[in-house]
Design an enzyme around this catalytic site. Structure first.
Site: not given
Lengths: 304, 727
Positions: B152, B250, B122
């Protein structure tokens, strides 16, 4: 006492803007396209029958509907600060004033109301609406022609649009130079077309002139709203043009503090009732403005 | 910053129960509230006693532990920190019928000497350009090696040639074995929160096999869809921990005290962080590096754990996709799967579902798998042939001249929309006022384009090809055939010259170069206007105007024009004087009746032409640099107090993520010079841009005036043609 937050002011401003914008949009609702002309109908120059001449509700649609043309366009609406860019389809009814393809429209109808809306929203000049992909539906064949907005006069709510390539077509046109005077107490008539749900029938609306004013300029004030859209010619009962139905709204310079405080504005908004119904710009003023525009932008006004 | 995935209901419930407030962006982690500091008690004089021997030992032990922990943490940090990177991505998304550029940021870890960087899918999703900042603050570009939306995980590779010293070995972090982690173990989260420089936070493992389910009795596994509907939770049991992670973390590593990467941080909610375990992330990364993709297969079956079903063994098949491999083999929803290839299984809890799904996904596509199910008290065995598992979502493209965005249909998308096949291209957005919207009937979001002109459109690629064939100069109206909820429609899309246009010109009128304020009687009485009760007070005489050449001065009160009084009756009459003047002729000489210091005097002025306002100014839109500029007007110049010798064009709009935006240009900047070309006005700017289009330099220097300071900005445009047909 804590300082009031800014948000409610902005919200109030927006609500106010939207309310008035809605009113404006309702008032400024575009007229539908013209239908295919009835071969039996008389052309603009034809003389109506004696009976019809006596009845403007019969004669005016026969003799004056064919000078109305439909402007179709896409409004490119931008609010740079907010990163908003949106295209909106628009349509307005205008009047052909030169058989070689020059039409006169209401500037408000071509997106001019966004300037006012921007000021009401506190966006000022950041909110712009630019007409593009302009076309005129005109002529006996109801053909769509590419067109160009040559210039506009925001003060008088006028915009001049010319057909770019008319070919051999000559358009029925209205001569504002052959005008009649009207004053308080006189009846005036307007020809418009209904929605295509009703077959785009040409109909007459009428009102009595209740006053003439000189501020902000000389204007005829109908007793009640006469139009369903601006930029439409207004006639006497016998079909002589009196002027053009336009919208006269305060300009930016007239609004020193009008939109700064929404409560003030709400009070002032009541005054808009004298404006939103439309007023009649006398034909002489239309002619003067058109002459000035043609002189100023002579090259751009050249018609084929 | 990127938000990650939508929040599962169960997690929402948990947070509500715990009385925690959710951040607005659902899973975008928020800074924890700072606790009020505990007051330190002051020692009371006379009561201070010497510590006992036992207390001294305890103090020493604590100090020793603290020093040891500090050493351990420091050593672990030093093993990974040099390989920690910050990632900046230029992304292109598609919405409302057009292309939108933007930026996203995240973190990552260098895991190979060849410069492979592991991060989240992402973070790089919809990425067009990738920039990675290393621990020594060098920024280099990178390419996408591969991405795996279903876990992911993504891998980038640094362009080593851009390094200051390409021969210098890269710092590399090593993966640990997350299966050895236990609840309570210390872990460190590393990354670049909010894109700030690298940081570390410390916490403990709270759960080693966190999954998300519907909650409140719904124990079906949540598929954890990302923003645009991509599933990311089919195979993952996250490591839940309380090392603080924030947006920007992230893709960053979760590190054990041995300095090994045991997870890849994916999302955070309040104090909770969730990391993809290294056992999964490492395997996916290795497949991406080796093959550019992760090859999985699919049987079309969904499972429900049996804890609440009353069953004692097996796992309930809650769904079997019609015509999917399992369904074709004979498996039906409601069957209880008892064994795979003869090996019995029981899935009692939702935590056991991801390993089952992973096991089935590992069956090589094309191979048969034996499924033993219980149905109506009898056992049946079906041999299903596994099929390759496709991506959930297809590629997208923008078709500017039509005003639509469209997407490749995948099998999942077709199934979800109950389409008979994946043929055609799905319309994902229609630009307002575009030819597609103006068509009758209009094309709308959700339509599937089946044909353009006389040619069928098999897929997105075919649509791109058709677009190139039927658009451009002198394009004709083109017939579209579309499927709309099972109905076959046709429509005609007519090309229009729809790009930016200059605003309409205002008819010039007469003007006096002054700004004024209306003076109403009460105020006028205080200003000693003599016999005049009202008028317009001059607040500014514009320089370089006819008025400036007259004797008009600030403070003068204009009470008449050519003998005609100008008398404002309210603030709404602010424009009365200007309007009166506009009704006169340009070039006409007039006499203004003026009150100055209580004295009446006549001031002759020649009326001049109104000046162009900013709204009427001519524009220029540059699609390469993605910015719009306009000419400088008289009023811009006056407001900014620029002299005539200050020339340039004003930046009106900068596309977020466009090259001008990335280069630091801002709306309101006055462009003075670009790539050495002096910019005197729009024509100079246009010429400079055309010249750049020919020379296509790597870097373009732009000098702008911002406020009272000049700035030097450097733009690095991508001159390569775009892969989408966006114009």
């Amino acid at each position: 006492m804590p300082r009031p937050r800014r948000l409610p002011l902005a919200v109030a401003r927006l609500v106010t803007a939207l309310a008035v914008a809605t009113a404006l949009l309702v008032v400024a609702a575009p007229l539908p396209a013209q239908p295919t002309p009835d071969p039996a109908a008389a052309p603009a120059a034809a003389t109506p029958s004696a009976a019809a001449a006596a009845n403007p509700y019969v004669s005016l649609p026969q003799t004056r509907a064919d000078v109305l043309v439909t402007a179709r366009f896409v409004l490119q609406v931008k609010m740079e600060g907010a990163g908003v860019e949106q295209d909106v389809e628009g349509e307005a009814t205008c009047v052909m004033i030169d058989p070689r393809g020059l039409a006169l429209c209401s500037n408000i109808e071509l997106g001019g109301y966004f300037g006012l809306l921007g000021r009401m929203m506190g966006a000022g000049g950041d909110l712009t609406a630019t007409p593009k992909s302009l076309r005129l539906v005109a002529g006996p064949a109801e053909k769509e022609y590419e067109a160009q907005l040559v210039t506009r006069d925001s003060d008088r709510d006028l915009a001049w649009v010319k057909v770019l390539d008319r070919g051999e077509t000559t358009f029925p046109a209205l001569d504002f130079g052959a005008a009649a005077e009207a004053g308080a107490g006189d009846m005036i008539y307007l020809v418009r077309r209904m929605d295509d749900f009703f077959g785009e029938a040409a109909v007459v609306r009428s009102a009595r002139v209740t006053a003439t004013v000189t501020k902000p300029r000389r204007l005829l004030i109908p007793e009640e709203p006469i139009g369903a859209g601006f930029g439409l010619p207004v006639y006497t009962a016998d079909g002589r043009v009196v002027g053009l139905l336009v919208l006269q709204m305060p300009g930016e310079e007239d609004q020193a503090d009008l939109f700064e405080n929404p409560l003030t504005f709400l009070g002032q908004a009541a005054r808009l009732q004298d404006m939103v119904g439309g007023v009649v710009l006398p034909a002489a003023d239309v002619v003067r403005a058109t002459t000035l525009a043609r002189e100023t932008f002579a090259e751009d006004f050249e018609l084929e | 910053m990127r938000s990650t995935a939508r929040l599962p209901l169960a997690l929402v419930c948990l947070l509500v129960v715990l009385g925690l407030s959710l951040p607005l962006a659902a899973v975008g982690a928020q800074p924890a509230a700072e606790p009020a500091p505990e007051p330190i008690p002051e020692p009371i004089p006379g009561l201070v006693t010497s510590p006992t021997a036992a207390e001294s030992i305890a103090d020493e032990t604590a100090a020793g532990l603290r020093d040891d922990l500090r050493q351990v943490i420091g050593a672990a940090r030093d093993r990974v920190f040099p390989a920690l990177v910050s990632i900046r991505v230029v992304v292109v998304r598609y919405a409302q019928g057009k292309e939108w550029k933007g930026q996203s940021v995240g973190s990552g870890t260098i895991v190979s000497p060849e410069g492979h960087v592991v991060t989240n899918f992402h973070v790089v999703d919809h990425g067009e350009k990738f920039f990675v900042t290393l621990s020594d603050k060098q920024e280099v570009s990178a390419k996408l090696v591969g991405e795996d939306p279903l876990t992911d995980v993504a891998v980038l590779q640094l362009d080593l040639s851009e390094l200051r010293d390409p021969k210098q070995p890269l710092p590399v972090a090593t993966f640990g074995d997350s299966s050895h982690l236990q609840i309570g173990d210390y872990v460190m989260a590393m990354g670049s929160p909010f894109s700030l420089s690298r940081s570390v936070s410390l916490g403990i493992v709270s759960n080693t096999e966190r999954v998300f389910a519907g909650g409140f009795g719904d124990d079906e596994l949540d598929e954890m869809e990302l923003q645009d509907g991509q599933r990311s939770g089919l195979f993952t049991r996250w490591i839940q921990h309380d090392a603080l992670i924030l947006p920007g973390n992230s893709g960053g590593p979760l590190v054990d005290l041995g300095g090994r990467v045991v997870g890849v941080n994916q999302l955070g909610v309040g104090p909770m962080g969730f990391a993809i375990p290294s056992t999964l992330a490492q395997r996916v990364a290795e497949e991406l590096i080796a093959h550019g993709e992760v090859r999985r297969s699919w049987l079309g079956l969904s499972f429900k754990p049996i804890a609440r079903t009353g069953l004692d063994e097996g796992v309930l098949i809650s769904s079997a996709v019609v015509d999917g491999p399992g369904h074709r083999a004979g498996v039906r929803a409601g069957d209880v799967l008892m064994a795979i290839d003869g090996e019995p299984l029981t899935v009692r809890f939702v935590e056991e579902v991801p390993p089952l799904q992973a096991r089935l996904a590992d069956v090589p596509a094309g191979e048969s798998v034996s499924l033993t199910v219980a149905r109506d008290g009898e056992r049946h065995t079906f041999d299903a042939v596994a099929e390759p598992l496709e991506r959930d979502l297809g590629d997208e493209a923008s078709f500017h001249a039509w005003g639509i965005t469209a997407q490749q249909l995948t099998s999942k998308m077709a199934r979800d929309r109950r389409l008979a096949s994946t043929a055609g291209a799905l319309v994902t957005g229609v630009r307002s006022g575009s030819p597609a919207q103006l068509a009758e009937p209009a094309i709308v979001e959700g339509d599937v384009i089946l044909a353009v002109g006389d040619r069928e459109v098999a897929d997105l690629e075919a649509l791109v090809e058709r677009y190139g064939q039927v658009t451009g100069d002198d394009a004709e109206p083109v017939l579209f055939e579309i499927d709309r909820q099972g109905k076959n429609h046709v429509t005609l899309v007519e090309p229009r010259d729809g790009d930016a246009v200059d605003p309409p010109r205002e008819l010039p009128k007469a003007w006096i170069g002054v700004a004024t304020q209306p003076l109403l009687p009460e105020l006028a009485a205080r200003l000693a206007l003599g016999d005049a009760e009202r008028g317009f007070r001059v607040t500014r005489v514009y320089p370089r105007t006819e008025a400036a050449g007259s004797t008009l001065a600030v403070g003068d009160v204009i009470v008449s024009v050519d003998g005609e009084p100008v008398e404002p009756s309210s603030m709404q009459d602010s424009g009365l004087l200007a309007r009166r003047v506009r009704g006169m002729a340009i070039g006409e000489p007039v006499v203004l009746g003026v009150v100055r210091d209580g004295e009446r005097l006549d001031v002759p002025v020649t009326l001049e032409r109104t000046r162009i306002t900013p709204e009427e100014a001519r524009r220029y839109n540059d699609t390469d640099f993605e910015l719009a500029v306009r000419e400088v007007t008289f009023f811009d110049r006056d407001e900014a107090r620029w002299d005539d010798d200050v020339e340039g064009v004003l930046v009106e709009r900068v596309e977020p993520g466009g090259w001008a935006g990335l280069g630091g240009l801002r709306p309101g900047d006055l462009v003075l010079r670009i790539a050495g070309h002096e910019v005197g006005g729009l024509s100079d700017f246009r010429e400079a841009m055309e010249s750049l289009d020919e020379t296509q330099p790597e870097r373009v220097e732009v000098v702008v005036l911002r406020g009272v300071k000049t700035y030097f900005q450097y733009l690095e445009p991508d001159w390569a043609p775009t892969v989408t047909p966006e114009e």
